[in-house]
Write an enzyme that holds these catalytic residues in place. Structure first.
Site, PDB file in Angstrom:
ATOM      1  CB  CYS A  57      -1.196   0.025   0.991  1.00  0.00           C
ATOM      2  SG  CYS A  57      -2.725   1.169   0.747  1.00  0.00           S
ATOM      3  CD  GLU A  79       0.466  -5.689   5.800  1.00  0.00           C
ATOM      4  OE1 GLU A  79      -0.182  -6.203   4.849  1.00  0.00           O
ATOM      5  OE2 GLU A  79      -0.460  -4.338   6.542  1.00  0.00           O
ATOM      6  CG  HIS A 124      -3.061  -3.595   4.025  1.00  0.00           C
ATOM      7  ND1 HIS A 124      -1.807  -2.893   4.759  1.00  0.00           N
ATOM      8  CD2 HIS A 124      -3.891  -2.490   2.954  1.00  0.00           C
ATOM      9  CE1 HIS A 124      -1.789  -1.207   4.094  1.00  0.00           C
ATOM     10  NE2 HIS A 124      -3.504  -1.009   3.550  1.00  0.00           N
TER      11      HIS A 124
HETATM   12  N1  GLN Z   1      -4.047   6.386   0.961  1.00  0.00           N
HETATM   13  C1  GLN Z   1      -2.139   5.948   1.406  1.00  0.00           C
HETATM   14  C2  GLN Z   1      -1.009   6.723   0.958  1.00  0.00           C
HETATM   15  O1  GLN Z   1      -1.502   7.286  -0.250  1.00  0.00           O
HETATM   16  C3  GLN Z   1      -2.229   4.701   1.354  1.00  0.00           C
HETATM   17  C4  GLN Z   1      -2.668   4.076   2.711  1.00  0.00           C
HETATM   18  C5  GLN Z   1      -2.556   2.679   2.610  1.00  0.00           C
HETATM   19  O2  GLN Z   1      -1.198   2.327   2.627  1.00  0.00           O
HETATM   20  N2  GLN Z   1      -3.718   1.774   4.001  1.00  0.00           N
HETATM   21  O3  GLN Z   1       0.180   6.914   0.809  1.00  0.00           O
END
Ligand code: GLN
Length: 194
Positions: A77, A176, A174
């Site tokens: 992410c 995890e 994710h």
């Molecule tokens: N929206 C976050 C970003 O742009 C990422 C979100 C996340 O890691 N769950 O950095």
């Protein structure tokens, strides 16, 4: 096998738990010296701008790039955004993966969603190929990949949500957070290969 997790901001604790469940030794990485002796590194989800600014403040940018030159790095992410060459805005990026990402591509927090995805190459579960349950939280989309970077997982409509470039791995979602350690074991295999 010793895997570090960048512990500047975000859900690094959940990654540490999954790595231990999968049988790895773990380390929290906050300073360049913490990278010594690691076989791989995970950059967690969180806020990519914050992770980038803290990495600059702690003089981690160049040490992280040198580490990634010959060891495995996985960004989930926000971590995937931080690994990319292009996030379509000005923020500190490691610029290691040949991909362009769109931040918050699925909308706001309330539009977070979960879905089952087919992931080629994941370890079998009870001897069978089972889809991976993926959690998307204000997730980025991998808009395009080029060069040595290849799409690894796509949504049914073809949009890219995981990519791999040699020993570098990026996932929009994710692994995890689901209790299923197959993605962490997949990464540990990447980290152990020469
Ligand atoms: N929206 C976050 C970003 O742009 C990422 C979100 C996340 O890691 N769950 O950095």
């Amino acid at each position: 096998m010793r895997i570090g997790v960048l512990a500047l901001q975000g859900d690094f604790h959940e990654h540490l738990l999954m790595l231990r469940q999968a049988g790895a030794d773990t380390a929290e990485v906050r300073l360049p010296a913490d990278l010594d002796g690691l076989d791989g590194l995970i950059i967690p989800g969180g806020e990519s701008t914050t992770i980038g600014k803290l990495a600059v403040a702690y003089h981690l940018m160049e040490p992280l790039r040198r580490f990634a030159a010959d060891r495995a790095v996985w960004g989930t992410c926000a971590g995937a955004i931080f690994l990319s060459q292009d996030a379509r805005r000005d923020q500190p990026l490691l610029g290691l993966m040949q991909m362009r990402v769109i931040r918050n591509a699925f909308g706001r927090q309330v539009e977070s969603f979960e879905t089952d995805l087919t992931v080629p190459g994941l370890p079998l579960k009870d001897g069978k190929e089972i889809p991976f349950h993926a959690v998307f939280i204000r997730a980025p989309l991998i808009e395009t990949v080029w060069g040595d970077c290849q799409a690894l997982v796509t949504l049914p409509d073809g949009r890219i949500v995981a990519a791999r470039q040699g020993k570098l791995l990026a996932t929009s979602f994710h692994p995890e957070l689901t209790g299923d350690d197959r993605f962490h074991r997949y990464f540990m295999e990447m980290a152990s290969s020469k």
